[in-house]
Write a protein that holds these residues in place. Sequence first.
Motif, PDB file in Angstrom:
ATOM      1  N   ARG A   9     -17.774  -0.557  -6.268  1.00  0.00           N
ATOM      2  CA  ARG A   9     -17.745  -1.988  -6.581  1.00  0.00           C
ATOM      3  C   ARG A   9     -16.370  -2.405  -7.088  1.00  0.00           C
ATOM      4  N   ASP A  10     -15.799  -1.615  -8.003  1.00  0.00           N
ATOM      5  CA  ASP A  10     -14.483  -1.951  -8.543  1.00  0.00           C
ATOM      6  C   ASP A  10     -13.400  -1.924  -7.469  1.00  0.00           C
ATOM      7  N   ILE A  11     -13.498  -0.999  -6.533  1.00  0.00           N
ATOM      8  CA  ILE A  11     -12.547  -0.946  -5.412  1.00  0.00           C
ATOM      9  C   ILE A  11     -12.680  -2.203  -4.559  1.00  0.00           C
ATOM     10  N   LEU A  12     -13.900  -2.578  -4.228  1.00  0.00           N
ATOM     11  CA  LEU A  12     -14.113  -3.774  -3.402  1.00  0.00           C
ATOM     12  C   LEU A  12     -13.603  -5.025  -4.110  1.00  0.00           C
ATOM     13  N   LEU A  13     -13.871  -5.156  -5.402  1.00  0.00           N
ATOM     14  CA  LEU A  13     -13.369  -6.302  -6.155  1.00  0.00           C
ATOM     15  C   LEU A  13     -11.838  -6.329  -6.159  1.00  0.00           C
ATOM     16  N   TYR A  14     -11.223  -5.173  -6.324  1.00  0.00           N
ATOM     17  CA  TYR A  14      -9.762  -5.085  -6.326  1.00  0.00           C
ATOM     18  C   TYR A  14      -9.177  -5.464  -4.959  1.00  0.00           C
ATOM     19  N   VAL A  15      -9.779  -4.954  -3.898  1.00  0.00           N
ATOM     20  CA  VAL A  15      -9.283  -5.267  -2.549  1.00  0.00           C
ATOM     21  C   VAL A  15      -9.425  -6.752  -2.261  1.00  0.00           C
ATOM     22  N   GLU A  16     -10.553  -7.331  -2.614  1.00  0.00           N
ATOM     23  CA  GLU A  16     -10.759  -8.754  -2.369  1.00  0.00           C
ATOM     24  C   GLU A  16      -9.711  -9.601  -3.096  1.00  0.00           C
ATOM     25  N   ASP A  20      -4.912  -9.952   1.706  1.00  0.00           N
ATOM     26  CA  ASP A  20      -5.202 -10.982   2.704  1.00  0.00           C
ATOM     27  C   ASP A  20      -4.511 -10.541   3.993  1.00  0.00           C
ATOM     28  N   LEU A  21      -4.457 -11.383   4.982  1.00  0.00           N
ATOM     29  CA  LEU A  21      -3.904 -10.965   6.273  1.00  0.00           C
ATOM     30  C   LEU A  21      -2.414 -10.623   6.219  1.00  0.00           C
ATOM     31  N   ARG A  22      -1.705 -11.075   5.190  1.00  0.00           N
ATOM     32  CA  ARG A  22      -0.273 -10.781   5.073  1.00  0.00           C
ATOM     33  C   ARG A  22       0.064  -9.806   3.952  1.00  0.00           C
ATOM     34  N   HIS A  23      -0.907  -9.507   3.097  1.00  0.00           N
ATOM     35  CA  HIS A  23      -0.646  -8.658   1.940  1.00  0.00           C
ATOM     36  C   HIS A  23      -1.647  -7.505   1.914  1.00  0.00           C
ATOM     37  N   PHE A  24      -1.137  -6.318   2.173  1.00  0.00           N
ATOM     38  CA  PHE A  24      -1.972  -5.124   2.168  1.00  0.00           C
ATOM     39  C   PHE A  24      -1.806  -4.409   0.831  1.00  0.00           C
ATOM     40  N   ILE A  25      -2.686  -3.461   0.563  1.00  0.00           N
ATOM     41  CA  ILE A  25      -2.676  -2.730  -0.698  1.00  0.00           C
ATOM     42  C   ILE A  25      -2.345  -1.271  -0.421  1.00  0.00           C
ATOM     43  N   SER A  26      -1.387  -0.755  -1.129  1.00  0.00           N
ATOM     44  CA  SER A  26      -1.065   0.663  -1.051  1.00  0.00           C
ATOM     45  C   SER A  26      -1.538   1.310  -2.348  1.00  0.00           C
ATOM     46  N   ILE A  27      -2.425   2.290  -2.225  1.00  0.00           N
ATOM     47  CA  ILE A  27      -2.945   2.998  -3.393  1.00  0.00           C
ATOM     48  C   ILE A  27      -2.626   4.474  -3.236  1.00  0.00           C
ATOM     49  N   LEU A  32      -2.372   4.691  -9.553  1.00  0.00           N
ATOM     50  CA  LEU A  32      -3.570   3.870  -9.392  1.00  0.00           C
ATOM     51  C   LEU A  32      -3.358   2.497 -10.021  1.00  0.00           C
ATOM     52  N   PRO A  33      -3.964   1.470  -9.437  1.00  0.00           N
ATOM     53  CA  PRO A  33      -3.925   0.151 -10.069  1.00  0.00           C
ATOM     54  C   PRO A  33      -4.620   0.214 -11.440  1.00  0.00           C
ATOM     55  N   THR A  34      -4.164  -0.603 -12.354  1.00  0.00           N
ATOM     56  CA  THR A  34      -4.734  -0.643 -13.705  1.00  0.00           C
ATOM     57  C   THR A  34      -6.248  -0.825 -13.662  1.00  0.00           C
ATOM     58  N   GLU A  35      -6.740  -1.645 -12.737  1.00  0.00           N
ATOM     59  CA  GLU A  35      -8.175  -1.936 -12.637  1.00  0.00           C
ATOM     60  C   GLU A  35      -9.003  -0.704 -12.275  1.00  0.00           C
ATOM     61  N   LEU A  36      -8.355   0.312 -11.733  1.00  0.00           N
ATOM     62  CA  LEU A  36      -9.081   1.512 -11.303  1.00  0.00           C
ATOM     63  C   LEU A  36      -8.748   2.743 -12.144  1.00  0.00           C
ATOM     64  N   GLU A  37      -7.951   2.578 -13.186  1.00  0.00           N
ATOM     65  CA  GLU A  37      -7.510   3.713 -13.989  1.00  0.00           C
ATOM     66  C   GLU A  37      -8.621   4.388 -14.786  1.00  0.00           C
ATOM     67  N   LYS A  38      -9.767   3.743 -14.926  1.00  0.00           N
ATOM     68  CA  LYS A  38     -10.865   4.378 -15.665  1.00  0.00           C
ATOM     69  C   LYS A  38     -11.528   5.499 -14.863  1.00  0.00           C
ATOM     70  N   TYR A  39     -11.142   5.609 -13.580  1.00  0.00           N
ATOM     71  CA  TYR A  39     -11.636   6.677 -12.716  1.00  0.00           C
ATOM     72  C   TYR A  39     -10.505   7.667 -12.452  1.00  0.00           C
ATOM     73  N   SER A  40     -10.860   8.900 -12.125  1.00  0.00           N
ATOM     74  CA  SER A  40      -9.827   9.873 -11.763  1.00  0.00           C
ATOM     75  C   SER A  40      -9.242   9.494 -10.402  1.00  0.00           C
TER      76      SER A  40
END
Length: 126
Positions: A9-16, A20-27, A32-40
């Motif tokens: 769920r947190d990954i999906l929220l972060y991706v959303e 967008d069509l011009r901005h991709f996410i590199s993880i 890791l993004p701050t929003e996902l740091e609570k996971y390994s």
Amino acid sequence: MKLNPDCIRDILLYVELNSDLRHFISISPSNLPTELEKYSSDEVMYHIKQAELSSLIETPSWYLDGGCLIKYLLPEGHKFLADIREDTNWNKTKEIAKSAGSNSLDALKQIATGVVSAIIKSQLGL
């Protein structure tokens, strides 16, 4: 690795929020993004792969360091996220999944749809 629905769920929220069509996410596992740091890092990367295999996100590239490029949510990802975005819906979905003894993504998607359908029927007085 055991599936962690909260991580998905947190990954999906972060991706959303961040793509967008011009901005991709590199993880990357090392960044890791701050929003996902609570996971390994292993947990995050594993769950990104599960989201990809379940047709929730478009991930065209995996890097040698174990990182990836995420383009955007796929229609199934938008639908699932719409059903679980609200904490009350998400908590009810997890509660039903636990009592049913199934935490698979398919089960979670079906339960979330059922939770939202029940709410709609209640609001309509059906």
